[in-house]
Design a protein around this motif. Structure first.
Motif, PDB file in Angstrom:
ATOM      1  N   ALA A 115     -67.514  16.711 -43.421  1.00 26.42           N
ATOM      2  CA  ALA A 115     -68.124  16.623 -42.091  1.00 26.42           C
ATOM      3  C   ALA A 115     -67.384  15.599 -41.240  1.00 26.42           C
ATOM      4  CB  ALA A 115     -69.604  16.263 -42.207  1.00 26.42           C
ATOM      5  N   ASN A 116     -67.026  14.452 -41.842  1.00 31.34           N
ATOM      6  CA  ASN A 116     -66.304  13.427 -41.095  1.00 31.34           C
ATOM      7  C   ASN A 116     -64.905  13.897 -40.695  1.00 31.34           C
ATOM      8  OD1 ASN A 116     -68.119  11.291 -40.671  1.00 31.34           O
ATOM      9  ND2 ASN A 116     -67.906  10.639 -42.787  1.00 31.34           N
ATOM     10  N   GLU A 117     -64.257  14.673 -41.540  1.00 30.71           N
ATOM     11  CA  GLU A 117     -62.956  15.244 -41.175  1.00 30.71           C
ATOM     12  C   GLU A 117     -63.111  16.172 -39.975  1.00 30.71           C
ATOM     13  OE1 GLU A 117     -61.353  17.061 -44.700  1.00 30.71           O
ATOM     14  OE2 GLU A 117     -61.136  15.134 -45.712  1.00 30.71           O
ATOM     15  N   ASN A 118     -64.176  16.961 -39.975  1.00 35.61           N
ATOM     16  CA  ASN A 118     -64.434  17.840 -38.835  1.00 35.61           C
ATOM     17  C   ASN A 118     -64.733  17.025 -37.579  1.00 35.61           C
ATOM     18  OD1 ASN A 118     -64.012  20.125 -40.407  1.00 35.61           O
ATOM     19  ND2 ASN A 118     -66.166  20.347 -40.920  1.00 35.61           N
ATOM     20  N   ALA A 119     -65.439  15.906 -37.738  1.00 34.33           N
ATOM     21  CA  ALA A 119     -65.724  15.028 -36.596  1.00 34.33           C
ATOM     22  C   ALA A 119     -64.433  14.429 -36.052  1.00 34.33           C
ATOM     23  CB  ALA A 119     -66.701  13.923 -37.006  1.00 34.33           C
ATOM     24  N   GLN A 120     -63.517  14.032 -36.946  1.00 29.61           N
ATOM     25  CA  GLN A 120     -62.245  13.478 -36.493  1.00 29.61           C
ATOM     26  C   GLN A 120     -61.423  14.516 -35.752  1.00 29.61           C
ATOM     27  OE1 GLN A 120     -60.533  11.790 -40.044  1.00 29.61           O
ATOM     28  NE2 GLN A 120     -61.701   9.891 -39.838  1.00 29.61           N
ATOM     29  N   ALA A 121     -61.450  15.755 -36.220  1.00 29.75           N
ATOM     30  CA  ALA A 121     -60.740  16.829 -35.519  1.00 29.75           C
ATOM     31  C   ALA A 121     -61.330  17.025 -34.127  1.00 29.75           C
ATOM     32  CB  ALA A 121     -60.813  18.128 -36.320  1.00 29.75           C
TER      33      ALA A 121
END
Length: 114
Positions: A84-90
């Motif tokens: 989820a955090n990777e998606n937030a960073q994207a």
């Protein structure tokens, strides 16, 4: 090089900087409101975070809950939150990237807080 060899219009530069700062603030507010998901274990664990990375929800399928193996569950929770955090960073790159480029590639304008 400035056309005509004159000095840059400081008022115009300040207005542009102020607009970029307002755009950046608006994008950050939008990120804080936008939710993105991540999952692990084929969807057995799902995490929802805001675009700014705040954990908002965690859903755990009862099938993955084994009192004899809490380590696997913990690993799945960590993996879902990381996804989820990777998606937030994207999402942050998508929303804030163009603004950072408009500010000279992240170096910003000296004396301004961005």
């Amino acid at each position: 090089m400035i056309p005509g060899g004159g000095q840059p219009n400081m008022q115009q530069l300040l207005q542009q900087a102020q607009k970029m700062q307002q755009d950046l603030a608006a994008a950050q507010e939008e990120l804080a409101r936008t939710e993105v998901d991540g999952q692990a274990g084929g969807g057995l664990v799902k995490a929802t975070v805001t675009g700014s990375g705040e954990l908002r929800a965690l859903v755990i399928d009862p099938k993955v809950v084994d009192p004899e193996d809490t380590e696997t569950l913990a690993d799945l929770v960590v993996a879902a939150v990381q996804a989820a955090n990777e998606n937030a960073q994207a999402l942050q790159q998508e929303k804030l990237g163009p603004l950072a480029q408009g500010l000279g590639g992240g170096g910003g304008i000296p004396g301004l807080p961005f």
